[in-house]
Write a protein that holds these residues in place. Structure first.
Motif, PDB file in Angstrom:
ATOM      1  N   ALA A  18       8.733  -4.658  -7.028  1.00 43.55           N
ATOM      2  CA  ALA A  18       9.430  -3.741  -5.979  1.00 43.55           C
ATOM      3  C   ALA A  18       7.750  -2.975  -5.846  1.00 43.55           C
ATOM      4  CB  ALA A  18       9.963  -3.070  -6.888  1.00 43.55           C
ATOM      5  N   THR A  19       6.860  -2.842  -6.926  1.00 43.47           N
ATOM      6  CA  THR A  19       5.610  -2.235  -6.562  1.00 43.47           C
ATOM      7  C   THR A  19       4.915  -3.502  -5.309  1.00 43.47           C
ATOM      8  OG1 THR A  19       5.308  -1.356  -8.678  1.00 43.47           O
ATOM      9  CG2 THR A  19       3.206  -1.112  -7.375  1.00 43.47           C
ATOM     10  N   LEU A  20       4.696  -4.538  -5.703  1.00 43.59           N
ATOM     11  CA  LEU A  20       3.950  -5.377  -4.598  1.00 43.59           C
ATOM     12  C   LEU A  20       4.607  -5.159  -3.561  1.00 43.59           C
ATOM     13  CD1 LEU A  20       2.191  -8.040  -4.359  1.00 43.59           C
ATOM     14  CD2 LEU A  20       3.643  -9.147  -5.015  1.00 43.59           C
ATOM     15  N   ILE A  21       5.757  -4.782  -3.014  1.00 43.52           N
ATOM     16  CA  ILE A  21       6.399  -4.884  -1.699  1.00 43.52           C
ATOM     17  C   ILE A  21       5.652  -3.615  -1.454  1.00 43.52           C
ATOM     18  CG2 ILE A  21       9.180  -4.790  -0.425  1.00 43.52           C
ATOM     19  CD1 ILE A  21       9.611  -6.993  -2.984  1.00 43.52           C
ATOM     20  N   LEU A  22       6.132  -2.012  -2.058  1.00 43.72           N
ATOM     21  CA  LEU A  22       5.156  -1.286  -1.680  1.00 43.72           C
ATOM     22  C   LEU A  22       3.570  -1.333  -1.752  1.00 43.72           C
ATOM     23  CD1 LEU A  22       5.231   1.823  -1.461  1.00 43.72           C
ATOM     24  CD2 LEU A  22       4.618   1.885  -3.997  1.00 43.72           C
ATOM     25  N   ASP A  23       3.419  -2.340  -2.275  1.00 45.12           N
ATOM     26  CA  ASP A  23       1.555  -2.547  -2.098  1.00 45.12           C
ATOM     27  C   ASP A  23       1.816  -3.037  -0.826  1.00 45.12           C
ATOM     28  OD1 ASP A  23       1.141  -1.009  -3.906  1.00 45.12           O
ATOM     29  OD2 ASP A  23       0.412  -2.227  -4.888  1.00 45.12           O
ATOM     30  N   LEU A  24       2.425  -3.793  -0.023  1.00 43.45           N
ATOM     31  CA  LEU A  24       2.246  -4.472   1.466  1.00 43.45           C
ATOM     32  C   LEU A  24       2.604  -3.839   2.356  1.00 43.45           C
ATOM     33  CD1 LEU A  24       4.247  -7.894   0.194  1.00 43.45           C
ATOM     34  CD2 LEU A  24       1.845  -7.740   0.714  1.00 43.45           C
ATOM     35  N   TRP A  25       3.749  -2.757   1.781  1.00 42.95           N
ATOM     36  CA  TRP A  25       4.096  -2.259   2.886  1.00 42.95           C
ATOM     37  C   TRP A  25       3.264  -0.693   3.090  1.00 42.95           C
ATOM     38  CZ3 TRP A  25       7.807  -0.380   6.607  1.00 42.95           C
ATOM     39  CH2 TRP A  25       7.765   0.700   7.247  1.00 42.95           C
ATOM     40  N   THR A  26       2.415  -0.617   2.670  1.00 46.74           N
ATOM     41  CA  THR A  26       1.049   0.368   2.307  1.00 46.74           C
ATOM     42  C   THR A  26       0.692  -0.418   3.593  1.00 46.74           C
ATOM     43  OG1 THR A  26       1.747   1.293   0.976  1.00 46.74           O
ATOM     44  CG2 THR A  26      -0.442   2.194   1.715  1.00 46.74           C
ATOM     45  N   LEU A  27       0.313  -1.254   3.007  1.00 50.46           N
ATOM     46  CA  LEU A  27      -0.985  -2.299   3.608  1.00 50.46           C
ATOM     47  C   LEU A  27      -0.999  -2.703   5.127  1.00 50.46           C
ATOM     48  CD1 LEU A  27      -3.767  -4.151   3.407  1.00 50.46           C
ATOM     49  CD2 LEU A  27      -2.590  -6.166   2.652  1.00 50.46           C
ATOM     50  N   LEU A  28       0.430  -3.069   5.194  1.00 53.37           N
ATOM     51  CA  LEU A  28       0.884  -2.193   6.309  1.00 53.37           C
ATOM     52  C   LEU A  28       0.856  -1.574   7.514  1.00 53.37           C
ATOM     53  CD1 LEU A  28       2.422  -4.606   8.946  1.00 53.37           C
ATOM     54  CD2 LEU A  28       3.967  -3.470   8.215  1.00 53.37           C
ATOM     55  N   LEU A  29       1.141  -0.661   6.862  1.00 56.60           N
ATOM     56  CA  LEU A  29       0.669   0.417   7.435  1.00 56.60           C
ATOM     57  C   LEU A  29      -0.558   1.248   8.272  1.00 56.60           C
ATOM     58  CD1 LEU A  29       3.568   3.378   5.926  1.00 56.60           C
ATOM     59  CD2 LEU A  29       3.070   2.180   7.659  1.00 56.60           C
ATOM     60  N   ALA A  30      -1.503   1.164   7.059  1.00 52.35           N
ATOM     61  CA  ALA A  30      -3.311   0.998   7.178  1.00 52.35           C
ATOM     62  C   ALA A  30      -3.390   0.066   8.443  1.00 52.35           C
ATOM     63  CB  ALA A  30      -3.869   0.550   5.607  1.00 52.35           C
ATOM     64  N   ARG A  31      -3.253  -1.461   8.253  1.00 55.89           N
ATOM     65  CA  ARG A  31      -3.759  -2.108   9.183  1.00 55.89           C
ATOM     66  C   ARG A  31      -3.264  -1.637  10.400  1.00 55.89           C
ATOM     67  NH1 ARG A  31      -5.438  -6.881   5.564  1.00 55.89           N
ATOM     68  NH2 ARG A  31      -7.220  -5.240   4.368  1.00 55.89           N
ATOM     69  N   GLY A  32      -1.530  -1.447  10.424  1.00 54.07           N
ATOM     70  CA  GLY A  32      -1.189  -1.744  11.723  1.00 54.07           C
ATOM     71  C   GLY A  32      -1.393  -0.707  12.541  1.00 54.07           C
ATOM     72  N   LEU A  33      -0.766   0.632  11.699  1.00 56.76           N
ATOM     73  CA  LEU A  33      -1.250   2.109  12.170  1.00 56.76           C
ATOM     74  C   LEU A  33      -2.475   2.964  11.614  1.00 56.76           C
ATOM     75  CD1 LEU A  33       3.126   2.818  11.565  1.00 56.76           C
ATOM     76  CD2 LEU A  33       1.718   2.508  14.133  1.00 56.76           C
ATOM     77  N   ASN A  34      -3.041   2.593  11.274  1.00 61.71           N
ATOM     78  CA  ASN A  34      -4.180   3.417  10.233  1.00 61.71           C
ATOM     79  C   ASN A  34      -3.403   4.432   9.668  1.00 61.71           C
ATOM     80  OD1 ASN A  34      -6.575   3.535  10.540  1.00 61.71           O
ATOM     81  ND2 ASN A  34      -7.006   5.175  11.631  1.00 61.71           N
ATOM     82  N   ILE A  35      -2.835   4.336   9.308  1.00 59.16           N
ATOM     83  CA  ILE A  35      -2.165   5.156   8.036  1.00 59.16           C
ATOM     84  C   ILE A  35      -2.713   4.550   6.543  1.00 59.16           C
ATOM     85  CG2 ILE A  35      -0.376   6.484   7.008  1.00 59.16           C
ATOM     86  CD1 ILE A  35       1.407   5.212   9.277  1.00 59.16           C
ATOM     87  N   PRO A  36      -3.323   5.576   6.434  1.00 59.34           N
ATOM     88  CA  PRO A  36      -3.990   4.848   4.716  1.00 59.34           C
ATOM     89  C   PRO A  36      -3.134   5.450   3.581  1.00 59.34           C
ATOM     90  CG  PRO A  36      -4.773   7.227   5.256  1.00 59.34           C
ATOM     91  CD  PRO A  36      -3.861   7.188   6.364  1.00 59.34           C
ATOM     92  N   GLY A  37      -3.200   4.083   2.719  1.00 58.74           N
ATOM     93  CA  GLY A  37      -1.975   4.600   1.346  1.00 58.74           C
ATOM     94  C   GLY A  37      -2.972   5.833   0.758  1.00 58.74           C
ATOM     95  N   ALA A  38      -2.471   5.073  -1.232  1.00 58.49           N
ATOM     96  CA  ALA A  38      -2.535   6.490  -1.589  1.00 58.49           C
ATOM     97  C   ALA A  38      -4.044   6.289  -2.484  1.00 58.49           C
ATOM     98  CB  ALA A  38      -1.957   6.440  -3.316  1.00 58.49           C
ATOM     99  N   ASN A  39      -4.587   7.016  -3.080  1.00 54.75           N
ATOM    100  CA  ASN A  39      -5.699   6.378  -3.785  1.00 54.75           C
ATOM    101  C   ASN A  39      -6.208   6.670  -4.875  1.00 54.75           C
ATOM    102  OD1 ASN A  39      -8.379   6.272  -4.686  1.00 54.75           O
ATOM    103  ND2 ASN A  39      -9.699   8.456  -3.317  1.00 54.75           N
TER     104      ASN A  39
END
Length: 169
Positions: A18-39
């Motif tokens: 589940a955490t990996l899926i969350l991280d893939l979602w975060t990566l998609l947001l970062a790459r696709g929409l330029n929304i940074p993930g958690a630091n």
């Protein structure tokens, strides 16, 4: 003892998945929409100050860096995911892992948003539910979305591992 081992092993599989899926979602947001993930380094810094009795900071970014904070933050991220998966299994029982259903996983995901709202954000200087952030409602929505995706990830990981276990039975 056997049930405890089963709980831990299932929690590891579900939580990491589940955490990996969350991280893939975060990566998609970062790459696709330029929304940074958690630091995660800042989370590691926050946790790294615990042994010194420091749990609350006016601004975690201004706190002294701790050795290995980036790795510590990532480790904590995944261990917290495993802990939330264990909570799901403790509430629903190990049977849930054999026949996952969406509602309990999504509810756990949404309810666990209390952790950043009430513990992490205040401890790191962002206030309760990000109240001290420049755009608190944006931060709240992002936390809620992330935890919802985590809940969907619990369900997805549960479906995957139930399928794998069925194949190997």
């Amino acid at each position: 003892m056997h049930e405890f081992v089963a709980l831990i092993s299932q929690a590891l599989l579900l939580g990491i998945g589940a955490t990996l899926i969350l991280d893939l979602w975060t990566l998609l947001l970062a790459r696709g929409l330029n929304i940074p993930g958690a630091n995660w380094a800042m989370v590691g810094r926050w946790i790294g100050h615990f042994p010194h009795g420091r749990f609350v900071h006016p601004s975690i970014a201004q706190a002294a860096a701790v050795p290995g904070e980036h790795a510590l933050g990532w480790l904590a991220h995944y261990l917290i995911g495993v802990g939330f998966a264990a909570l799901l299994l403790l509430i629903c029982g190990l049977e849930w892992a054999r026949q996952p259903t969406l509602a309990p996983a999504l509810i756990i995901g949404v309810v666990t948003v209390a952790a950043p709202f009430l513990l992490m954000q205040p401890g790191m200087g962002a206030g309760i539910a990000a109240s001290k952030m420049p755009k608190p409602n944006v931060a709240r929505l992002r936390s809620l979305m992330a935890h919802s995706v985590f809940g969907l990830g619990l369900y997805g990981a549960g479906m995957f591992w139930a399928w794998v276990q069925e194949l190997t039975a």
